[in-house]
Motif scaffolding. Structure first.
Motif, PDB file in Angstrom:
ATOM      1  N   VAL A 152     -36.928  15.659 -48.959  1.00  0.00           N
ATOM      2  CA  VAL A 152     -35.611  15.783 -48.362  1.00  0.00           C
ATOM      3  C   VAL A 152     -34.750  14.711 -49.011  1.00  0.00           C
ATOM      4  N   ASN A 153     -33.692  15.137 -49.680  1.00  0.00           N
ATOM      5  CA  ASN A 153     -32.791  14.218 -50.383  1.00  0.00           C
ATOM      6  C   ASN A 153     -33.525  13.351 -51.412  1.00  0.00           C
ATOM      7  N   GLY A 154     -34.517  13.937 -52.056  1.00  0.00           N
ATOM      8  CA  GLY A 154     -35.230  13.255 -53.135  1.00  0.00           C
ATOM      9  C   GLY A 154     -36.357  12.350 -52.692  1.00  0.00           C
ATOM     10  N   TYR A 155     -36.623  12.249 -51.400  1.00  0.00           N
ATOM     11  CA  TYR A 155     -37.695  11.400 -50.862  1.00  0.00           C
ATOM     12  C   TYR A 155     -38.608  12.251 -49.992  1.00  0.00           C
ATOM     13  N   PRO A 156     -39.823  11.778 -49.712  1.00  0.00           N
ATOM     14  CA  PRO A 156     -40.706  12.556 -48.831  1.00  0.00           C
ATOM     15  C   PRO A 156     -40.062  12.776 -47.461  1.00  0.00           C
ATOM     16  N   SER A 157     -40.322  13.945 -46.901  1.00  0.00           N
ATOM     17  CA  SER A 157     -39.760  14.256 -45.581  1.00  0.00           C
ATOM     18  C   SER A 157     -40.493  13.459 -44.506  1.00  0.00           C
ATOM     19  N   THR A 158     -39.799  13.207 -43.423  1.00  0.00           N
ATOM     20  CA  THR A 158     -40.400  12.472 -42.302  1.00  0.00           C
ATOM     21  C   THR A 158     -41.487  13.301 -41.644  1.00  0.00           C
ATOM     22  N   ALA A 159     -41.259  14.603 -41.522  1.00  0.00           N
ATOM     23  CA  ALA A 159     -42.180  15.469 -40.781  1.00  0.00           C
ATOM     24  C   ALA A 159     -43.568  15.516 -41.409  1.00  0.00           C
ATOM     25  N   THR A 160     -43.653  15.873 -42.673  1.00  0.00           N
ATOM     26  CA  THR A 160     -44.977  16.031 -43.284  1.00  0.00           C
ATOM     27  C   THR A 160     -45.103  15.321 -44.622  1.00  0.00           C
ATOM     28  N   GLY A 161     -44.029  15.162 -45.328  1.00  0.00           N
ATOM     29  CA  GLY A 161     -44.108  14.665 -46.704  1.00  0.00           C
ATOM     30  C   GLY A 161     -44.706  13.285 -46.859  1.00  0.00           C
ATOM     31  N   ILE A 162     -44.298  12.331 -46.049  1.00  0.00           N
ATOM     32  CA  ILE A 162     -44.768  10.960 -46.237  1.00  0.00           C
ATOM     33  C   ILE A 162     -46.252  10.831 -45.918  1.00  0.00           C
ATOM     34  N   ARG A 163     -46.757  11.588 -44.947  1.00  0.00           N
ATOM     35  CA  ARG A 163     -48.187  11.534 -44.620  1.00  0.00           C
ATOM     36  C   ARG A 163     -49.039  12.070 -45.760  1.00  0.00           C
ATOM     37  N   LEU A 164     -48.514  13.040 -46.487  1.00  0.00           N
ATOM     38  CA  LEU A 164     -49.273  13.600 -47.606  1.00  0.00           C
ATOM     39  C   LEU A 164     -49.153  12.750 -48.862  1.00  0.00           C
ATOM     40  N   ALA A 165     -48.143  11.912 -48.931  1.00  0.00           N
ATOM     41  CA  ALA A 165     -47.915  11.092 -50.117  1.00  0.00           C
ATOM     42  C   ALA A 165     -48.796   9.849 -50.151  1.00  0.00           C
ATOM     43  N   LEU A 166     -49.497   9.554 -49.055  1.00  0.00           N
ATOM     44  CA  LEU A 166     -50.339   8.357 -49.018  1.00  0.00           C
ATOM     45  C   LEU A 166     -51.591   8.611 -48.206  1.00  0.00           C
ATOM     46  N   THR A 167     -52.525   7.682 -48.319  1.00  0.00           N
ATOM     47  CA  THR A 167     -53.749   7.726 -47.536  1.00  0.00           C
ATOM     48  C   THR A 167     -53.670   6.618 -46.496  1.00  0.00           C
ATOM     49  N   SER A 168     -53.859   6.968 -45.233  1.00  0.00           N
ATOM     50  CA  SER A 168     -53.691   5.979 -44.162  1.00  0.00           C
ATOM     51  C   SER A 168     -54.969   5.854 -43.340  1.00  0.00           C
ATOM     52  N   THR A 169     -55.916   5.086 -43.817  1.00  0.00           N
ATOM     53  CA  THR A 169     -57.149   4.845 -43.082  1.00  0.00           C
ATOM     54  C   THR A 169     -56.895   3.812 -41.984  1.00  0.00           C
ATOM     55  N   GLY A 170     -57.281   4.125 -40.765  1.00  0.00           N
ATOM     56  CA  GLY A 170     -57.119   3.198 -39.656  1.00  0.00           C
ATOM     57  C   GLY A 170     -55.794   3.318 -38.937  1.00  0.00           C
ATOM     58  N   PHE A 171     -54.983   4.288 -39.343  1.00  0.00           N
ATOM     59  CA  PHE A 171     -53.674   4.466 -38.711  1.00  0.00           C
ATOM     60  C   PHE A 171     -53.559   5.892 -38.196  1.00  0.00           C
ATOM     61  N   GLY A 172     -53.018   6.019 -36.993  1.00  0.00           N
ATOM     62  CA  GLY A 172     -52.759   7.324 -36.405  1.00  0.00           C
ATOM     63  C   GLY A 172     -51.264   7.550 -36.324  1.00  0.00           C
TER      64      GLY A 172
END
Length: 148
Positions: free
Chosen positions: A88-108
């Motif tokens: 969205v506007n050239g950056y990962p979307s808040t809804a799903t994009g940012i979660r898929l762009a990184l690995t978050s072990t230990g975070f919910g």
């Protein structure tokens, strides 16, 4: 004729010396233990700060890849590490994009919120991400550590 004198030599510590050493070690232990028990809070704060850097980096890498792929439009997708990231506007979307762009072990958390698992107050020990509101804007990325 020579007379030899034998002096009595001490072998070991006296009981008083041993008791004094044990008391001193006890006092040191009582003052040091609270410092070590407080380190768990510092570790949780460090984990949240690490996640803040991870979210910032993932957002920047996704934006750079979007620019290279000419995906700086209002919407689009890119592929990062085999994951299709919504933009969205050239950056990962808040809804799903940012979660898929990184690995978050230990975070919910959900959407753009990354809460530390096991924190006393998870909502107050978290990183939040919000996509930019305009095409040439930047995402809003912040952390809160009051509940760590």
């Amino acid at each position: 004729m020579k007379v030899k004198s034998f002096s009595k030599q001490q072998a070991g510590f006296t009981l008083i010396e041993l008791v004094v050493v044990i008391v001193i070690l006890g006092i040191l232990a009582v003052t040091a233990i609270p410092r070590f028990t407080d380190m768990s809070k510092d570790a949780r704060i460090a984990a949240v700060n690490g996640m803040l850097g991870t979210v910032q980096s993932a957002s920047s890498i996704a934006h750079a890849q979007a620019l290279v792929s000419n995906q700086n439009a209002a919407t689009g997708t890119i592929t990062m590490e085999g994951q299709t990231v919504d933009l969205v506007n050239g950056y990962p979307s808040t809804a799903t994009g940012i979660r898929l762009a990184l690995t978050s072990t230990g975070f919910g958390g959900t959407a753009g919120s990354f809460t530390l698992t096991g924190a006393p107050t998870p909502a107050s020990c978290a990183v939040t991400y919000a996509q930019p509101a305009a095409l040439n804007g930047s995402p809003t990325i912040s952390s809160v550590t009051t509940g760590c």
